[in-house]
Structure formats: C-alpha cells, structure tokens
Scaffold this motif. Structure first.
Motif, mmCIF file in Angstrom:
data_model
loop_
_atom_site.group_PDB
_atom_site.id
_atom_site.type_symbol
_atom_site.label_atom_id
_atom_site.label_comp_id
_atom_site.label_asym_id
_atom_site.label_seq_id
_atom_site.Cartn_x
_atom_site.Cartn_y
_atom_site.Cartn_z
ATOM 1 N N GLU A 180 74.781 -56.899 -75.960
ATOM 2 C CA GLU A 180 76.013 -57.651 -76.196
ATOM 3 C C GLU A 180 76.177 -58.920 -75.360
ATOM 4 N N ASP A 181 75.363 -59.103 -74.342
ATOM 5 C CA ASP A 181 75.513 -60.268 -73.478
ATOM 6 C C ASP A 181 74.416 -61.294 -73.770
ATOM 7 N N PRO A 182 74.758 -62.424 -74.422
ATOM 8 C CA PRO A 182 73.761 -63.449 -74.753
ATOM 9 C C PRO A 182 73.058 -64.015 -73.519
ATOM 10 N N ASN A 183 73.666 -63.858 -72.337
ATOM 11 C CA ASN A 183 73.052 -64.369 -71.117
ATOM 12 C C ASN A 183 72.039 -63.406 -70.511
ATOM 13 N N ASP A 184 71.968 -62.185 -71.043
ATOM 14 C CA ASP A 184 70.999 -61.209 -70.541
ATOM 15 C C ASP A 184 69.589 -61.661 -70.917
ATOM 16 N N LYS A 185 68.650 -61.506 -69.969
ATOM 17 C CA LYS A 185 67.277 -61.970 -70.200
ATOM 18 C C LYS A 185 66.587 -61.263 -71.364
ATOM 19 N N ASP A 186 67.053 -60.053 -71.740
ATOM 20 C CA ASP A 186 66.430 -59.307 -72.836
ATOM 21 C C ASP A 186 67.245 -59.357 -74.130
ATOM 22 N N TYR A 187 68.280 -60.163 -74.151
ATOM 23 C CA TYR A 187 69.167 -60.196 -75.330
ATOM 24 C C TYR A 187 68.412 -60.582 -76.597
ATOM 25 N N HIS A 188 67.443 -61.490 -76.474
ATOM 26 C CA HIS A 188 66.715 -61.958 -77.669
ATOM 27 C C HIS A 188 65.919 -60.835 -78.343
ATOM 28 N N ASN A 189 65.559 -59.793 -77.564
ATOM 29 C CA ASN A 189 64.816 -58.660 -78.136
ATOM 30 C C ASN A 189 65.724 -57.541 -78.643
ATOM 31 N N TYR A 190 67.019 -57.640 -78.350
ATOM 32 C CA TYR A 190 67.958 -56.576 -78.721
ATOM 33 C C TYR A 190 69.139 -57.114 -79.525
ATOM 34 N N GLY A 191 70.144 -57.643 -78.838
ATOM 35 C CA GLY A 191 71.327 -58.127 -79.541
ATOM 36 C C GLY A 191 71.016 -59.160 -80.600
ATOM 37 N N ARG A 205 68.415 -59.379 -82.324
ATOM 38 C CA ARG A 205 67.721 -58.734 -83.443
ATOM 39 C C ARG A 205 68.636 -57.788 -84.215
ATOM 40 N N GLY A 206 69.891 -57.713 -83.802
ATOM 41 C CA GLY A 206 70.825 -56.821 -84.486
ATOM 42 C C GLY A 206 70.887 -55.429 -83.903
ATOM 43 N N ILE A 207 70.291 -55.224 -82.737
ATOM 44 C CA ILE A 207 70.347 -53.920 -82.066
ATOM 45 C C ILE A 207 71.697 -53.805 -81.363
ATOM 46 N N THR A 208 72.463 -52.783 -81.694
ATOM 47 C CA THR A 208 73.824 -52.644 -81.168
ATOM 48 C C THR A 208 74.005 -51.330 -80.398
ATOM 49 N N LEU A 209 75.112 -51.267 -79.670
ATOM 50 C CA LEU A 209 75.536 -50.040 -78.996
ATOM 51 C C LEU A 209 76.666 -49.449 -79.821
ATOM 52 N N CYS A 210 76.528 -48.199 -80.250
ATOM 53 C CA CYS A 210 77.515 -47.601 -81.140
ATOM 54 C C CYS A 210 78.888 -47.510 -80.472
ATOM 55 N N ASP A 211 79.933 -47.415 -81.295
ATOM 56 C CA ASP A 211 81.309 -47.355 -80.789
ATOM 57 C C ASP A 211 81.511 -46.169 -79.852
ATOM 58 N N GLU A 212 80.879 -45.037 -80.167
ATOM 59 C CA GLU A 212 81.045 -43.834 -79.348
ATOM 60 C C GLU A 212 80.558 -44.058 -77.926
ATOM 61 N N TRP A 213 79.464 -44.797 -77.781
ATOM 62 C CA TRP A 213 78.886 -45.018 -76.468
ATOM 63 C C TRP A 213 79.481 -46.203 -75.719
ATOM 64 N N HIS A 214 80.433 -46.886 -76.339
ATOM 65 C CA HIS A 214 81.163 -47.896 -75.572
ATOM 66 C C HIS A 214 82.028 -47.208 -74.518
ATOM 67 N N GLU A 215 82.313 -45.934 -74.731
ATOM 68 C CA GLU A 215 83.023 -45.126 -73.752
ATOM 69 C C GLU A 215 81.980 -44.454 -72.865
ATOM 70 N N LEU A 216 81.938 -44.832 -71.601
ATOM 71 C CA LEU A 216 80.918 -44.336 -70.683
ATOM 72 C C LEU A 216 80.885 -42.818 -70.625
ATOM 73 N N ASN A 217 82.043 -42.172 -70.649
ATOM 74 C CA ASN A 217 82.091 -40.710 -70.560
ATOM 75 C C ASN A 217 81.241 -40.046 -71.638
ATOM 76 N N ASN A 218 81.287 -40.592 -72.856
ATOM 77 C CA ASN A 218 80.506 -40.014 -73.950
ATOM 78 C C ASN A 218 79.011 -40.163 -73.714
ATOM 79 N N PHE A 219 78.620 -41.304 -73.162
ATOM 80 C CA PHE A 219 77.206 -41.523 -72.865
ATOM 81 C C PHE A 219 76.731 -40.582 -71.766
ATOM 82 N N VAL A 220 77.557 -40.388 -70.727
ATOM 83 C CA VAL A 220 77.201 -39.496 -69.625
ATOM 84 C C VAL A 220 77.021 -38.066 -70.125
ATOM 85 N N LYS A 221 77.919 -37.604 -70.996
ATOM 86 C CA LYS A 221 77.812 -36.246 -71.541
ATOM 87 C C LYS A 221 76.507 -36.080 -72.300
#
Length: 275
Positions: free
Chosen positions: A91-102, A104-120
């Motif tokens: 999601e951050d265009p300034n990230d050095k790896d953004y060109h290989n992810y964001g 290219r259309g690689i996204t983080l799902c809505d569920e994992w925008h909440e850190l608690n869900n990712f930790v679980k």
C-alpha cells in the motif's frame, strides 16, 4: 487483591503467581509474589498491586492488540514487523518493494487490515512457535493474488525461495525440482545443475556425479576404476565415462579399451616411421 486471596498457580491478568516472597515498599515489608507474565518475563509484585489487568509492565500489554497466551513479547514483535512490512509493500508507493507488490495489484485483504486478525492466524499457523523472520515467512500460494488467510501459509526461507516465480523447474526420475532442491538432494553444486541444463542435459544427466574414482569395471579379469584405466591405458576420463554410459555390456567396453590402445600404438609407429 487481598493477601488471603493469593496463592501459587493463581492467574491474575497476564501474570501467573509462582511463589510467595516479600518486597520492601516505602520502608515496610510487604507480602509479594514472584510472577511469570504471558510474555515470559519474571517479575515480583505485591499482593495489593495485583489486579484483573496486571502484567509485567511492558508497554505492548497496554495496547488493544490480541496477545495469545504463550506468545512472548519478542514473538509478538516479530509478527507485528511481518504484518507491517506486508502492509507497507502492498500500500505504500514509497516502499522499495512496492513495484513488485502493490503496483502489480497485490493487496492486503480487509480482514488483515486489523492486526489482531493477522496475529491470530499467524499464531495458529505457526503451531504456537514464532521463529525469526529469517527462518519463517508468509508465503502466497498463488503469487498473482494478494495476502489473505485462504491464499497464505507459513514457510521456512528455504521453502520460500523454492517458490519464486523466477525459479527454473527440472524433472529427475519423475520428480519436479528447482535447481537448488536438485543440488541438495543429490549432493551436487547448484551451478553444475544449471550449467548442464543450459547445455541440453536432462534427467539423471543433470545430477550424475561422474565420479571416476567410484565407477568399477573389469579389464582382463581385473577390477579397476575408470581413473585407474585412464592412467594405465592413457585414455581420457571423459572418453571412458562416455563408453561406460553407452556400452552396458562388459565385453563391449573392454573391447573398446583394447582397440583404443591398439590404435594408439599404430599411430605411434606411423609417427616414428615418418620421422
């Protein structure tokens, strides 16, 4: 809490009471307990300071983050760092790896925008064992899709490197392997496997050791290695290996060796006559 309500083994907030002891507070001897926090830290707390949200004092306990029993402070930090880096490169265009992810259309799902869900998810996927990101990483099953519980798994770095889009797959004895996997499995250099593949070798030829010191054949009833035959009959090792590979019959191989020796003798005599 009252002193009478405390006993070893009792859990209060994030703390488990281990053993009774004493602390000097404002010049007074107070009843206290040595406690172990969920994050693994050992602390001593007076009985009166124990409350439903008691913890070791680490700042992350005060955050509204899910912190499973058994996950250490260091483990939580590793999971948080992994989540933050995934979110940044998607999601951050300034990230050095953004060109290989964001990009290219690689996204983080809505569920994992909440850190608690990712930790679980991470805690369960790792079987309650958090390793360093150097050894444990989040891998996308389909590299063209984003980060989500259904498209991700935890892998070691070796497994992750074998899953790159740029990896070349070779087939040996019906098994599909990367250069690195083939090299590790058959105890041969990765660069050797790559070089042979680029030069047209396939299958077993990619990982054959060509170890002339361990290949035995019979010459005139005597068991010899290819290296010994090479030295005795002045025949190049590569020539012997080629004959051994394509001349399965022992007599046929032996005939080739003797014919080669005779041909060399004839050529030598002709050279002497010409001189």
């Amino acid at each position: 809490m009252r002193v009478s309500e405390c006993y070893p083994g009792l859990k209060v907030g994030y703390l488990i009471l281990l053993e009774k002891t004493h602390l000097i507070v404002a010049g007074h001897n107070r009843t206290a307990y040595k406690c172990k926090c969920d994050c693994g830290k050992i602390v001593t707390r007076t009985a009166l300071s124990l409350h439903p949200n008691a913890h070791c004092g680490a700042s992350f306990h005060n955050r509204k983050y899910y912190h499973p029993d058994g996950m250490s402070k260091d483990g939580f930090r590793k999971v948080y760092t992994t989540w933050y880096k995934i979110k940044s490169r998607c999601e951050d265009p300034n990230d050095k790896d953004y060109h290989n992810y964001g990009a290219r259309g690689i996204t983080l799902c809505d569920e994992w925008h909440e850190l608690n869900n990712f930790v679980k998810w991470y805690w369960e996927e790792s079987n309650h064992e958090i390793l360093s990101p150097k050894y444990q990483t989040v891998d996308r099953i389909d590299v063209n899709k984003g980060y989500s519980p259904t498209n991700c798994r935890l892998l070691t770095m070796v497994q992750q490197s074998n899953n790159k889009r740029t990896n070349k797959i070779v087939e040996i004895d019906g098994e599909k392997l990367t250069y690195s996997e083939a090299a590790r499995k058959y105890n041969i250099k990765k660069d050797t496997v790559r070089w042979r593949y680029l030069h047209g070798k396939r299958g077993w030829d990619l990982v054959d050791h060509h170890d002339s010191s361990k290949v035995y054949v019979f010459i005139d009833g005597e068991e010899m290695t290819l290296k010994e035959i090479s030295e005795a009959y002045n025949i190049p090792i590569t020539t012997l290996y080629h004959w051994r590979k394509h001349k399965k019959d022992r007599c046929e191989f032996e005939t080739k060796v003797h014919n080669y020796k005779e041909e060399q003798s004839i050529e030598h005599e002709q050279e002497l006559q010409l001189s």
